[in-house]
Design an enzyme around this catalytic site. Structure first.
Site, short mmCIF file in Angstrom:
data_model
loop_
_atom_site.label_atom_id
_atom_site.label_comp_id
_atom_site.label_asym_id
_atom_site.label_seq_id
_atom_site.Cartn_x
_atom_site.Cartn_y
_atom_site.Cartn_z
N GLN A 36 10.79 -5.24 5.73
CA GLN A 36 11.49 -4.92 4.48
C GLN A 36 11.81 -6.17 3.66
O GLN A 36 12.14 -6.06 2.48
CB GLN A 36 12.83 -4.20 4.79
CG GLN A 36 12.74 -3.05 5.76
CD GLN A 36 11.83 -1.94 5.30
OE1 GLN A 36 11.94 -1.47 4.17
NE2 GLN A 36 10.89 -1.54 6.15
N TYR B 12 6.24 -8.90 -9.73
CA TYR B 12 6.67 -8.15 -8.53
C TYR B 12 5.61 -7.13 -8.14
O TYR B 12 5.24 -7.02 -6.96
CB TYR B 12 8.01 -7.45 -8.82
CG TYR B 12 8.46 -6.52 -7.72
CD1 TYR B 12 8.96 -7.01 -6.51
CD2 TYR B 12 8.39 -5.13 -7.87
CE1 TYR B 12 9.37 -6.15 -5.50
CE2 TYR B 12 8.80 -4.26 -6.87
CZ TYR B 12 9.29 -4.78 -5.68
OH TYR B 12 9.69 -3.92 -4.68
N ASP C 62 13.84 -17.40 7.73
CA ASP C 62 13.12 -17.13 6.48
C ASP C 62 11.70 -16.70 6.80
O ASP C 62 11.02 -17.35 7.62
CB ASP C 62 13.12 -18.43 5.66
CG ASP C 62 12.78 -18.18 4.22
OD1 ASP C 62 11.76 -17.51 3.94
OD2 ASP C 62 13.54 -18.66 3.35
N PHE D 55 19.83 -3.53 1.79
CA PHE D 55 20.18 -2.11 1.61
C PHE D 55 19.36 -1.23 2.56
O PHE D 55 19.91 -0.57 3.46
CB PHE D 55 19.97 -1.75 0.13
CG PHE D 55 19.73 -0.30 -0.15
CD1 PHE D 55 20.54 0.69 0.39
CD2 PHE D 55 18.67 0.08 -0.99
CE1 PHE D 55 20.31 2.04 0.10
CE2 PHE D 55 18.45 1.41 -1.27
CZ PHE D 55 19.25 2.40 -0.72
N THR E 93 19.51 -11.90 -0.53
CA THR E 93 20.21 -10.81 -1.24
C THR E 93 20.96 -9.91 -0.27
O THR E 93 21.74 -9.07 -0.69
CB THR E 93 19.21 -9.93 -2.04
OG1 THR E 93 18.23 -9.43 -1.12
CG2 THR E 93 18.52 -10.72 -3.14
#
Ligand code: NAD
Length: 351
Positions: free
Chosen positions: A81, A149, A61, A16, A40
């Protein structure tokens, strides 16, 4: 400030936030490399970029050091990001979140150091404020983490500090607060609240509010986040040093941060609008915006259910530090952002 004619690596560039950064950088004549493993992220987010001659996609990765080395070669800036977002995801699978968000972060940081990048700008998180109840949130006043997280994002800040001190790097962490806008996915078990609710509303299905709707957040429109990344890249070392003196001199307790010499530093900044919207207000605003396109949406109601354990009641940023040091001036209020995001979703989500 506008970034032009640079070579920039955007990790997580198919996601995103990353894909919005990629598009902006390409539109301003930069050479852009994207490193993403599509965990994702989506290929469709790169539809424009993949047509652009100045764009290179490296499918790889951040947990693989060779991929990091290959991606960062010749780059002046890194906008890191790539990470596994979502607090619930990290609670369900703390090991993978830790591997990616800490292990991958250190590999990317190390590769950036070896490649002598000018500045390493990375996505930090408001979750680092943890259980602190203090409002507004100020960068040096954090609580204890409430999720795996949150730990990973805080550890990243510590690594950035140590790399700046020991290897002479320039690192800037941007603690994003509830970012929303075009391309944030409504799909999957860990979708964020805005796309999730918008998708339900477009389908005339009632979304759920966890709790009574009084919890509030500093929702931050994607354009403000792009602006923050640009400021973080382009603010000159001299200006950052001068502005840090102004900022820290106001509080003697923070002056220790200035001990680092004038060629390197590590700083974190809140990136938000500095407002707050509670969940009831959010629901009403989204519904009103979408009802302009489809009047039947006005009839869809919300369903209240138990609050989620671990959710903090309120989150609101002070953006004074970013304003003072980076000259960050967010242009879009949450309200303006909601209207723009709803337009985009209405065109892009099928009922
Ligand atoms: N969206 C928010 O509100 C928010 C708030 C605070 C912090 N952040 C941080 O901002 C960053 C971007 O978030 P987003 O909302 O765009 O999420 P996103 O999931 O859309 O993007 C993350 C990207 O990283 C990629 N990725 C994941 N693991 C990878 C790996 N091992 N190697 C290479 N690529 C990998 C994914 O495929 C995806 O494209 C993340 O670091 C996130 O933690 C986001």
């Amino acid at each position: 400030m506008k970034i032009e004619n640079k070579k920039v690596l955007v990790t997580g560039g198919a996601g995103f936030i990353g894909s919005n950064l990629v598009d902006r950088l390409l539109a301003q004549n930069n050479i852009v490399i994207c490193l993403d493993n599509f965990a994702t992220g989506k290929r469709e987010n790169l539809a424009n970029a993949l047509q652009h001659p100045a764009f290179t996609l490296i499918e790889g990765d951040i947990r693989n050091y060779e991929d990091c080395q290959k991606a960062v070669e010749g780059c002046q800036y890194v906008l890191h990001q790539a990470a596994l977002g979502s607090v619930p995801r990290s609670i369900a699978d703390p090991m993978t979140s830790t591997d990616v968000n800490i292990g991958g972060f250190v590999k990317m940081l190390h590769a950036a150091k070896e490649a002598n990048v000018k500045r390493f700008v990375y996505a930090a998180s408001s979750s680092t404020y943890g259980d602190s109840k203090k409002l507004p949130k100020i960068e040096n006043e954090i609580g204890r983490p409430l999720s795996p997280y949150a730990i990973t994002k805080y550890v990243d800040e510590l690594y950035a500090d140590v790399f700046a001190k020991t290897y002479g790097m320039q690192c800037i962490g941007l603690r994003y607060f509830n970012v929303f806008g075009k391309r944030q996915t409504p799909d999957g078990a860990y979708a964020a609240v805005i796309p999730l609710w918008v998708k339900s509303l477009i389908k005339h299905e009632s979304p759920y509010i966890n709790g009574d709707g009084s919890y509030s957040r500093d929702f931050t429109y994607i354009e403000n986040v792009i602006h923050a990344n640009e400021q973080a890249m382009l603010q000159s070392t001299e200006t950052i040093y001068k502005n840090r003196e102004t900022y820290y001199n106001e509080d003697v307790a923070k002056r220790e941060r200035l001990d680092i010499d004038a060629t390197h530093f590590s700083e974190v900044f809140n990136v938000a609008f500095g407002g707050n919207t509670n969940l009831n207000q959010l629901f009403n605003t989204l519904r009103n915006n979408l009802a302009k396109h489809d009047p039947n949406i006005a009839k869809v109601d919300v369903i209240y259910r138990d609050k989620r354990p671990g959710d903090i009641p309120h989150s609101q940023a002070s953006i004074f530090k970013a304003q003072t040091i980076l000259n960050y001036q967010p242009k879009y209020s949450a309200e303006e952002g909601f209207a723009r995001a709803c337009e985009w979703y209405f065109e892009n989500i099928k009922a």
